[in-house]
Scaffold this motif. Structure first.
Motif, PDB file in Angstrom:
ATOM      1  N   MET A  18       0.833  -1.189   0.000  1.00  0.00           N
ATOM      2  CA  MET A  18       0.000   0.000   0.000  1.00  0.00           C
ATOM      3  C   MET A  18       0.873   1.246   0.000  1.00  0.00           C
ATOM      4  N   ARG A  19       0.446   2.265  -0.749  1.00  0.00           N
ATOM      5  CA  ARG A  19       1.108   3.564  -0.760  1.00  0.00           C
ATOM      6  C   ARG A  19       0.041   4.648  -0.658  1.00  0.00           C
ATOM      7  N   THR A  20       0.482   5.866  -0.434  1.00  0.00           N
ATOM      8  CA  THR A  20      -0.430   7.009  -0.407  1.00  0.00           C
ATOM      9  C   THR A  20       0.093   8.093  -1.328  1.00  0.00           C
ATOM     10  N   SER A  49       5.716   0.655 -13.275  1.00  0.00           N
ATOM     11  CA  SER A  49       5.198   0.938 -11.935  1.00  0.00           C
ATOM     12  C   SER A  49       3.678   0.950 -11.993  1.00  0.00           C
ATOM     13  N   VAL A  50       3.054  -0.029 -11.352  1.00  0.00           N
ATOM     14  CA  VAL A  50       1.606  -0.221 -11.430  1.00  0.00           C
ATOM     15  C   VAL A  50       0.931   0.346 -10.184  1.00  0.00           C
ATOM     16  N   SER A  51      -0.130   1.102 -10.390  1.00  0.00           N
ATOM     17  CA  SER A  51      -0.983   1.589  -9.307  1.00  0.00           C
ATOM     18  C   SER A  51      -2.409   1.162  -9.607  1.00  0.00           C
ATOM     19  N   MET A  52      -3.172   0.853  -8.554  1.00  0.00           N
ATOM     20  CA  MET A  52      -4.574   0.503  -8.743  1.00  0.00           C
ATOM     21  C   MET A  52      -5.339   0.721  -7.446  1.00  0.00           C
ATOM     22  N   ASN A  53      -6.625   0.916  -7.573  1.00  0.00           N
ATOM     23  CA  ASN A  53      -7.465   1.056  -6.398  1.00  0.00           C
ATOM     24  C   ASN A  53      -7.528  -0.274  -5.656  1.00  0.00           C
ATOM     25  N   GLY A  54      -7.528  -0.215  -4.319  1.00  0.00           N
ATOM     26  CA  GLY A  54      -7.603  -1.442  -3.546  1.00  0.00           C
ATOM     27  C   GLY A  54      -7.263  -1.195  -2.092  1.00  0.00           C
ATOM     28  N   ASP A  58      -6.069  -6.652  -0.691  1.00  0.00           N
ATOM     29  CA  ASP A  58      -5.813  -6.933  -2.097  1.00  0.00           C
ATOM     30  C   ASP A  58      -4.332  -7.199  -2.364  1.00  0.00           C
ATOM     31  N   CYS A  59      -3.456  -6.668  -1.530  1.00  0.00           N
ATOM     32  CA  CYS A  59      -2.018  -6.818  -1.757  1.00  0.00           C
ATOM     33  C   CYS A  59      -1.588  -8.288  -1.776  1.00  0.00           C
ATOM     34  N   THR A  60      -2.289  -9.125  -1.011  1.00  0.00           N
ATOM     35  CA  THR A  60      -1.902 -10.534  -0.938  1.00  0.00           C
ATOM     36  C   THR A  60      -2.092 -11.253  -2.268  1.00  0.00           C
ATOM     37  N   LYS A  61      -2.920 -10.683  -3.161  1.00  0.00           N
ATOM     38  CA  LYS A  61      -3.169 -11.320  -4.458  1.00  0.00           C
ATOM     39  C   LYS A  61      -1.974 -11.177  -5.399  1.00  0.00           C
TER      40      LYS A  61
END
Length: 221
Positions: A18-20, A49-54, A58-61
């Motif tokens: 997770m990032r902000t 560098s991929v960003s997505m809503n979540g 979701d990170c465990t996927k």
């Protein structure tokens, strides 16, 4: 400005986290390695560098070494000799059927053509096409950075504005490869129009002027 609506196939190189952003909005982030085919020399691996809503769940996927196929918006930024691929994913498929790495889709380009002449050639079947190059400019700190794109237009049509150093809007099919160990960006043109920039007026009462010509705008020729 270079924006691409693309499909990317590659391999997650590090687990998601997770990032902000600057507005303190959280998002899922992970890097994906993509091997680009070489037109001359050897293939080259780039990192997207991929960003997505979540959420954290979701990170465990998205674990390292998983193959993915993603659809979304790709933007390109250059700093010095480094070219950065930033991707906002709208969807991610963790069971892709295509095992080949790729970046495929459509490009929108806004910038200026180079100083060389537009070249008219014919293919082996005698069909005409135009070759030309252009660059998109972005100011990073106190410096201007330029991302170059090679264009091919399968037509002999050449509008009056289509001249060296012309400012243009281009839409077409994006292609990413490698030439002499450098990322080679090209576009098969489907639409091209003149980009008429408004005179730079700076900040005005009641708001700020956008998409205008700065007096400090530069070009690499």
């Amino acid at each position: 400005m270079i924006k691409c609506s693309v499909t990317i196939n590659g391999t997650i190189s590090r687990a998601a986290q997770m990032r902000t952003d600057k507005d303190n909005n959280s998002f899922v982030s992970f890097p994906v390695s993509v091997v680009l085919p070489a037109k001359s020399g050897i293939n080259k691996t780039i990192e997207v560098s991929v960003s997505m809503n979540g959420t954290q769940a979701d990170c465990t996927k998205y674990q390292a070494n998983l193959r993915v196929e993603m659809q979304g918006a790709l933007t390109l930024r250059k700093k010095g000799e480094a070219l950065y691929f930033n991707f906002m994913a709208g969807s991610v498929n963790l069971q892709p059927t295509d095992t080949k790495d790729k970046i495929e889709g459509e490009m929108e380009f806004r910038g200026a053509l180079g100083g060389k002449d537009i070249v008219l050639k014919n293919d082996k079947k005698g069909n005409p096409f135009l070759l030309f190059s252009g660059f998109s400019t972005e100011k990073i700190g106190e410096n201007f950075e330029f991302v170059w794109v090679r264009f091919v237009r399968f037509s002999a049509e050449k509008e009056a504005f289509l001249q060296p150093k012309a400012r243009v809007n281009v839409k077409g099919t994006a292609e990413f490869g490698v030439y002499n160990d450098k990322v080679d960006i090209s576009c098969r043109v489907s639409e091209i129009t003149e980009w008429v920039k408004e005179p730079y007026q700076g900040s005005q009462a009641g708001g700020t002027s956008f998409n205008q010509q700065s007096p400090n705008d530069e070009c690499p020729f």
